[in-house]
Design an enzyme around this catalytic site. Sequence first.
Site: not given
Length: 253
Positions: A149, A162
């Site tokens: 990501s 995250y």
Amino acid sequence: MNKHLAGTVAIVTGASSGIGRSTALELAAHGASVAVVARRQDHLDALVGEIQNTGGTALAIAADITDRAQATSAVERTVADLGRLDILINNAGLMLLGTVSEQDIQDWDRMIAINQTGLLSMTRAALPHLQAAATREPRRVADIVNISSIAGRVAWPTFGVYNMTKFGVNGFTEALRQEVTKSHVRVGLLEPGAVETELVSHNTDDVKKALAASDDIAEWLQPQDIAESIAYMVTRPRRSSIAELWAMPTAQA
């Protein structure tokens, strides 16, 4: 479409929706037989039917890859049923947002289990089969693509854990690439920006409202955009390895 992947077998995790689903369809269109792995059997069965209706070959494997035994079994079943393994797409992931001081610690555990432990377990189980495929026709090369990501490159408030999981995926991918690249097992990292998937939907209503309020991206990427990027990475000639690909909406880049 050119059948660049004819005779090969791929595993796609997190294949029941979003990027994983689109990637399975894309790889099948390139000629690969595809094992689709996720927890939702009904979604997988529908995806397999769609692939088969276009003349492709697919296998549905309902599994929770946070359980190492299930991850290993998914790989072994793929090889037993489809004959080999040439490509592993580690796509399964979870994004749960919140501040470090207030977020439910169980959310941390869930993200670490899926984003990191599941990826590690799938990779470890697949690696011997990928190394074997890299010595054989039709391509004499094998591929791992780990879906990270932009949050593996840039940190923000409420993204802390995250961020940690995705920064970790980035570091692991690069280390593994250096370990196995000379045996023609290519290891690539793909870091998407904002993609229109279910990823945000697992958060609380307050988090979703905050994200919506801060969203200034006019047009998000679609899962197909990432699927095409993955296909590009794994269809390169044997001599060419794409180590890292950063895919962003134009308005976010």
